[in-house]
Design a protein around this motif. Sequence first.
Motif, PDB file in Angstrom:
ATOM      1  N   ALA A   1       0.850  -1.189   0.000  1.00  0.00           N
ATOM      2  CA  ALA A   1       0.000   0.000   0.000  1.00  0.00           C
ATOM      3  C   ALA A   1       0.885   1.237   0.000  1.00  0.00           C
ATOM      4  CB  ALA A   1      -0.918   0.006   1.222  1.00  0.00           C
ATOM      5  N   ALA A   2       0.271   2.372  -0.322  1.00  0.00           N
ATOM      6  CA  ALA A   2       1.037   3.611  -0.386  1.00  0.00           C
ATOM      7  C   ALA A   2       0.144   4.795  -0.074  1.00  0.00           C
ATOM      8  CB  ALA A   2       1.658   3.785  -1.771  1.00  0.00           C
ATOM      9  N   THR A   3       0.717   5.789   0.600  1.00  0.00           N
ATOM     10  CA  THR A   3       0.044   7.071   0.758  1.00  0.00           C
ATOM     11  C   THR A   3       0.649   7.987  -0.292  1.00  0.00           C
ATOM     12  OG1 THR A   3      -0.372   8.934   2.253  1.00  0.00           O
ATOM     13  CG2 THR A   3       1.598   7.622   2.707  1.00  0.00           C
ATOM     14  N   VAL A   4      -0.153   8.327  -1.300  1.00  0.00           N
ATOM     15  CA  VAL A   4       0.372   8.865  -2.555  1.00  0.00           C
ATOM     16  C   VAL A   4      -0.103  10.285  -2.820  1.00  0.00           C
ATOM     17  CG1 VAL A   4       0.732   8.342  -4.994  1.00  0.00           C
ATOM     18  CG2 VAL A   4       0.092   6.496  -3.432  1.00  0.00           C
ATOM     19  N   PRO A   5       0.815  11.219  -3.026  1.00  0.00           N
ATOM     20  CA  PRO A   5       0.414  12.554  -3.462  1.00  0.00           C
ATOM     21  C   PRO A   5       0.146  12.563  -4.962  1.00  0.00           C
ATOM     22  CG  PRO A   5       2.792  12.470  -3.224  1.00  0.00           C
ATOM     23  CD  PRO A   5       2.273  11.127  -2.782  1.00  0.00           C
ATOM     24  N   GLU A   6      -0.807  13.397  -5.369  1.00  0.00           N
ATOM     25  CA  GLU A   6      -1.009  13.580  -6.794  1.00  0.00           C
ATOM     26  C   GLU A   6       0.186  14.343  -7.394  1.00  0.00           C
ATOM     27  OE1 GLU A   6      -2.864  12.194  -8.696  1.00  0.00           O
ATOM     28  OE2 GLU A   6      -4.869  11.874  -7.904  1.00  0.00           O
ATOM     29  N   PRO A   7       0.508  14.089  -8.693  1.00  0.00           N
ATOM     30  CA  PRO A   7      -0.269  13.328  -9.680  1.00  0.00           C
ATOM     31  C   PRO A   7       0.049  11.844  -9.731  1.00  0.00           C
ATOM     32  CG  PRO A   7       1.600  14.323 -10.746  1.00  0.00           C
ATOM     33  CD  PRO A   7       1.674  14.765  -9.304  1.00  0.00           C
ATOM     34  N   TRP A   8       0.859  11.368  -8.761  1.00  0.00           N
ATOM     35  CA  TRP A   8       1.320   9.982  -8.847  1.00  0.00           C
ATOM     36  C   TRP A   8       0.213   8.984  -8.570  1.00  0.00           C
ATOM     37  CZ3 TRP A   8       5.213  10.510 -11.642  1.00  0.00           C
ATOM     38  CH2 TRP A   8       6.053  11.607 -11.499  1.00  0.00           C
ATOM     39  N   ALA A   9      -0.817   9.373  -7.798  1.00  0.00           N
ATOM     40  CA  ALA A   9      -1.958   8.466  -7.615  1.00  0.00           C
ATOM     41  C   ALA A   9      -2.661   8.235  -8.940  1.00  0.00           C
ATOM     42  CB  ALA A   9      -2.922   9.049  -6.578  1.00  0.00           C
ATOM     43  N   SER A  10      -2.898   9.299  -9.676  1.00  0.00           N
ATOM     44  CA  SER A  10      -3.555   9.172 -10.982  1.00  0.00           C
ATOM     45  C   SER A  10      -2.667   8.440 -11.982  1.00  0.00           C
ATOM     46  CB  SER A  10      -3.922  10.561 -11.519  1.00  0.00           C
ATOM     47  OG  SER A  10      -4.919  11.162 -10.717  1.00  0.00           O
ATOM     48  N   PHE A  11      -1.349   8.605 -11.874  1.00  0.00           N
ATOM     49  CA  PHE A  11      -0.419   7.874 -12.734  1.00  0.00           C
ATOM     50  C   PHE A  11      -0.510   6.372 -12.454  1.00  0.00           C
ATOM     51  CE2 PHE A  11       3.874   6.065 -13.376  1.00  0.00           C
ATOM     52  CZ  PHE A  11       4.017   6.293 -14.740  1.00  0.00           C
ATOM     53  N   ILE A  12      -0.577   6.006 -11.177  1.00  0.00           N
ATOM     54  CA  ILE A  12      -0.700   4.596 -10.806  1.00  0.00           C
ATOM     55  C   ILE A  12      -2.012   4.029 -11.329  1.00  0.00           C
ATOM     56  CG2 ILE A  12      -1.036   3.040  -8.827  1.00  0.00           C
ATOM     57  CD1 ILE A  12       0.978   4.834  -7.297  1.00  0.00           C
ATOM     58  N   GLU A  13      -3.089   4.819 -11.223  1.00  0.00           N
ATOM     59  CA  GLU A  13      -4.368   4.381 -11.770  1.00  0.00           C
ATOM     60  C   GLU A  13      -4.263   4.138 -13.271  1.00  0.00           C
ATOM     61  OE1 GLU A  13      -8.218   6.018  -9.812  1.00  0.00           O
ATOM     62  OE2 GLU A  13      -6.783   7.671  -9.745  1.00  0.00           O
ATOM     63  N   GLU A  14      -3.624   5.047 -13.988  1.00  0.00           N
ATOM     64  CA  GLU A  14      -3.483   4.901 -15.436  1.00  0.00           C
ATOM     65  C   GLU A  14      -2.672   3.659 -15.783  1.00  0.00           C
ATOM     66  OE1 GLU A  14      -2.434   7.984 -18.928  1.00  0.00           O
ATOM     67  OE2 GLU A  14      -0.702   7.411 -17.712  1.00  0.00           O
ATOM     68  N   GLN A  15      -1.610   3.391 -15.007  1.00  0.00           N
ATOM     69  CA  GLN A  15      -0.765   2.234 -15.260  1.00  0.00           C
ATOM     70  C   GLN A  15      -1.423   0.915 -14.866  1.00  0.00           C
ATOM     71  OE1 GLN A  15       2.584   2.398 -16.681  1.00  0.00           O
ATOM     72  NE2 GLN A  15       1.640   4.359 -17.223  1.00  0.00           N
ATOM     73  N   GLY A  16      -2.451   1.008 -14.009  1.00  0.00           N
ATOM     74  CA  GLY A  16      -3.140  -0.207 -13.563  1.00  0.00           C
ATOM     75  C   GLY A  16      -2.364  -1.004 -12.539  1.00  0.00           C
ATOM     76  N   THR A  17      -1.368  -0.391 -11.901  1.00  0.00           N
ATOM     77  CA  THR A  17      -0.540  -1.116 -10.938  1.00  0.00           C
ATOM     78  C   THR A  17      -1.057  -1.005  -9.513  1.00  0.00           C
ATOM     79  OG1 THR A  17       0.891   0.845 -10.820  1.00  0.00           O
ATOM     80  CG2 THR A  17       1.561  -0.918 -12.315  1.00  0.00           C
TER      81      THR A  17
END
Length: 330
Positions: free
Chosen positions: A190-206
């Motif tokens: 799990a990760a506590t993620v600041p944007e835009p990296w949360a949206s990047f992870i969503e896009e990557q599907g990881t």
Amino acid sequence: MKKILTLGMVLLVGVVLAACGSSSAENGSNDTVTIGYFPNINHVAGMVAEEKNLYSETLPDGTEVKYQYFPDGSAFMTALETGDIEAGLVGPGPAMNHFTSGAKVSVVAAGSTGGTVIMARPDAGIESPEDLAGKTFISPRVGCTHDVQFEALMKGEYGMTSDRVGGEMKHVTGKPATYSSMFKTGNVDAATVPEPWASFIEEQGTGEVLIDTPDVAYGETLPAAVFVTSNELIENDPELVQSIVDAHKKATEFIQNNPDESKTIAIDKIKEITDQELSREVIDRAWERITFTYEVNGEVLQDFANSSHDLGFLDEKPDLTNLVDKSFIE
């Protein structure tokens, strides 16, 4: 590796230039003003101000404006305290921590609110926050803004803490830009993620969203970035501080009124500084989790500081009474 080295080279150049020049505190003049910020989406006001040359519009004629980019809040606050920069954007955690340690600094505006997301690796067996017991989570730094938001939520709502205080969750740290690959390799759950990296992870599907911004502790009210300067500059040249804050306000209002152009500036600037190119879809999604504002709420900062103390990140319960100076935005 290329991305990290590129950012490191930029930062090294910035440090060398700062070391070779003389600050306004040293030479008694304000012919040069250096503004600092991070290359992330909560600091878009810094990117817009640089791209649109807004500081030159408000500062005295003949003032040279420079910019310095930082990898973390501690480095930024150190540069502010040593006079290598005059002002800029930083997370509330580092500003608060340095203030309580005796640094003579003031928060004179906000930069943005929101943008923290708790994410989980799809195959980690995490369906709800309760499943985080025994799992490994990652945050940018121990006690940073996003770390405190996550741990305050987990302790307050689920009675769960990290191994830092003998709890059930294992905590590691790392750069948010690496979280997607770490999810992919299974190094973290799990990760506590600041944007835009949360949206990047969503896009990557990881990774998948476990707790979205509104449900994270202080998720929509806590400044994700604050605009700070030194008390010395406020005392010696309040007119200069007003000019600096006026430019920051102009940048914030530009973002509010021109979101599409501001997104393009953010994409281009992040790529220029970090060599990481983010898609428009990632920026669009991240933008929905962030509010760009220069209004700052001192009470929320105090509540956040109390949480940091309750979690053991601060030895003494802090008093932030004199941290926020709203006179420059009123």
